[in-house]
Design an enzyme around this catalytic site. Sequence first.
Site, PDB file in Angstrom:
ATOM      1  N   ASN A   1     -35.827  36.646  54.949  1.00 39.55           N
ATOM      2  CA  ASN A   1     -34.690  36.721  55.861  1.00 39.55           C
ATOM      3  C   ASN A   1     -33.741  37.835  55.420  1.00 39.55           C
ATOM      4  OD1 ASN A   1     -32.389  36.272  57.426  1.00 39.55           O
ATOM      5  ND2 ASN A   1     -31.879  34.348  56.412  1.00 39.55           N
TER       6      ASN A   1
ATOM      7  N   GLU B   1     -20.619  23.626  52.938  1.00 43.78           N
ATOM      8  CA  GLU B   1     -20.912  23.088  54.256  1.00 43.78           C
ATOM      9  C   GLU B   1     -20.817  21.560  54.292  1.00 43.78           C
ATOM     10  OE1 GLU B   1     -24.497  24.723  55.925  1.00 43.78           O
ATOM     11  OE2 GLU B   1     -23.751  26.769  55.720  1.00 43.78           O
TER      12      GLU B   1
ATOM     13  N   CYS C   1     -30.820  30.489  55.879  1.00 45.70           N
ATOM     14  CA  CYS C   1     -32.012  30.092  55.141  1.00 45.70           C
ATOM     15  C   CYS C   1     -31.673  29.188  53.960  1.00 45.70           C
ATOM     16  CB  CYS C   1     -32.792  31.324  54.689  1.00 45.70           C
ATOM     17  SG  CYS C   1     -31.828  32.539  53.776  1.00 45.70           S
ATOM     18  N   HIS C   2     -30.415  29.160  53.543  1.00 46.23           N
ATOM     19  CA  HIS C   2     -30.004  28.278  52.441  1.00 46.23           C
ATOM     20  C   HIS C   2     -30.097  26.807  52.828  1.00 46.23           C
ATOM     21  CE1 HIS C   2     -26.316  29.082  54.759  1.00 46.23           C
ATOM     22  NE2 HIS C   2     -25.934  27.854  54.402  1.00 46.23           N
TER      23      HIS C   2
ATOM     24  N   TYR D   1     -39.199  22.751  54.286  1.00 45.74           N
ATOM     25  CA  TYR D   1     -40.073  23.797  54.802  1.00 45.74           C
ATOM     26  C   TYR D   1     -41.087  23.200  55.771  1.00 45.74           C
ATOM     27  CZ  TYR D   1     -38.064  26.791  51.235  1.00 45.74           C
ATOM     28  OH  TYR D   1     -37.179  27.510  50.463  1.00 45.74           O
TER      29      TYR D   1
END
Length: 162
Positions: free
Chosen positions: A120, A155, A128-129, A97
Amino acid sequence: MTVAWTNFDSPVGSLLLASDEAGLRQIHFAQNGHPARPNPDWKEDHAALHETIRQLHAYFAGELESFDLPLAPEGTPFQQKVWKELRRIAYGDTISYGELARRIGNPNASRAVGLANGSNPIPIVIPCHRVIGSNGKLTGYGGGLPIKEKLLALEKRQLRLL
């Protein structure tokens, strides 16, 4: 403008998708095992969200790293700035963050960035993950931490969802 909606049965649960002429507006996760409910003014229209579904399916299959969809999230100018920066985080990468706050030019805004991240309206597509705590630990996610963990593992090519 008429908002079209449909449910998409994804590997991370039922997702409610909503879009209008401007673009994709919302993705909602199921809550407590129950699919999200559409606004009563919306019109169910699976065909209107065909391309979103196609790209989400490709993403979950590990075949798509970057979404190419018109997006129309509603939010404050600050939220829009945060969401725009989220889209710049590369597939498979994570940032804190604090780093996200620095990237938008406001290094003291970690908490505000966290609130914007949590607001979001188009998770997964606006990734946002990919934002984690400064200690490297996973922190809050609208779909729940197990889903965040699955998306990050997908990912990093550590998990196959399809």
